[in-house]
Design a protein around this motif. Sequence first.
Motif, PDB file in Angstrom:
ATOM      1  N   UNK A 119      23.845  59.537  27.645  1.00 29.57           N
ATOM      2  CA  UNK A 119      23.843  60.993  27.802  1.00 29.57           C
ATOM      3  C   UNK A 119      24.688  61.342  29.023  1.00 29.57           C
ATOM      4  N   UNK A 120      25.378  62.468  28.951  1.00 29.80           N
ATOM      5  CA  UNK A 120      26.205  62.959  30.057  1.00 29.80           C
ATOM      6  C   UNK A 120      27.281  61.951  30.459  1.00 29.80           C
ATOM      7  N   UNK A 121      27.799  61.206  29.484  1.00 28.27           N
ATOM      8  CA  UNK A 121      28.843  60.224  29.765  1.00 28.27           C
ATOM      9  C   UNK A 121      30.057  60.924  30.373  1.00 28.27           C
ATOM     10  N   UNK A 145      29.312  57.998  35.076  1.00 30.49           N
ATOM     11  CA  UNK A 145      28.569  57.421  33.967  1.00 30.49           C
ATOM     12  C   UNK A 145      29.512  56.890  32.897  1.00 30.49           C
ATOM     13  N   UNK A 146      29.274  55.653  32.494  1.00 33.82           N
ATOM     14  CA  UNK A 146      30.011  55.029  31.402  1.00 33.82           C
ATOM     15  C   UNK A 146      29.108  54.931  30.182  1.00 33.82           C
ATOM     16  N   UNK A 147      29.710  54.818  29.013  1.00 33.76           N
ATOM     17  CA  UNK A 147      28.909  54.731  27.798  1.00 33.76           C
ATOM     18  C   UNK A 147      28.140  53.421  27.763  1.00 33.76           C
ATOM     19  N   UNK A 148      26.851  53.511  27.460  1.00 29.62           N
ATOM     20  CA  UNK A 148      25.975  52.350  27.412  1.00 29.62           C
ATOM     21  C   UNK A 148      25.871  51.855  25.980  1.00 29.62           C
ATOM     22  N   UNK A 202      29.940  68.558  33.387  1.00 29.42           N
ATOM     23  CA  UNK A 202      30.454  69.814  32.838  1.00 29.42           C
ATOM     24  C   UNK A 202      29.876  71.028  33.558  1.00 29.42           C
ATOM     25  N   UNK A 203      29.794  70.906  34.888  1.00 32.17           N
ATOM     26  CA  UNK A 203      29.352  72.026  35.706  1.00 32.17           C
ATOM     27  C   UNK A 203      27.854  72.225  35.781  1.00 32.17           C
ATOM     28  N   UNK A 204      27.065  71.346  35.138  1.00 29.46           N
ATOM     29  CA  UNK A 204      25.607  71.435  35.169  1.00 29.46           C
ATOM     30  C   UNK A 204      25.037  70.233  35.905  1.00 29.46           C
TER      31      UNK A 204
END
Length: 216
Positions: free
Chosen positions: A51-53, A31-34, A74-76
């Motif tokens: 989100x979740x970048x 995921x890249x920042x939108x 991050x592990x989630x």
Amino acid sequence: MNYNGFRYVFLENGATYDLDPSVLSQPLGTLNYNIQQDPKTYGSTDFAASFAVGGTVYQIDGYDPAFRLAVEWEGQYYIAQCVDTLDNTALELSTYFETAELKDRTEEVQICDHAGQSILSTLTGDDAEALISLLTQSISAELTNDQYQEIARAQRSGESYQLMFRLKDSTSYTMYVIPALSIVSAGDNRYLVPEEYAQDLKNVFSELPQTPLPMG
């Protein structure tokens, strides 16, 4: 999240899910920042999100990526669900339901008040399948300002219902129906139930009255 011409939202506002890594494919991307929602900014296979970048995107075994994708961050684990196209092309509800395999995945359909706080009825088996088949008759609608005002009035007066599809994988899919107006809301889109099916839709909800919302 944007991907491959579609826009996604994370289920339950970014709730985490206990996904077994064995049901995930090889990584599809990161995921890249939108910064903006213009689909021309990104290639068709780029991922863009707010989100979740930095999270890693996976296909979920058994799910068409045009319906749902998984993100590990991050592990989630999170689940992203398609809600619209990026170029405003109509997302046909019948095609979307087929892509989601909603008829086969659904264990039951809970009919709730608009806010989802009270369960008014639960449909299973043939009844649930009949409702899904009825909803797939809906066609994309370009609503007027007057129609949007009618929707707002219907929501206040207790004529709007939330449908909660309980799926076999313990997740859910949510949409809204206003039988009195023959209007269906799914994702970011509005649909109209053709006149020949309108009464059938009303019959499903005829004995499920709601209390109007208090006037502010």
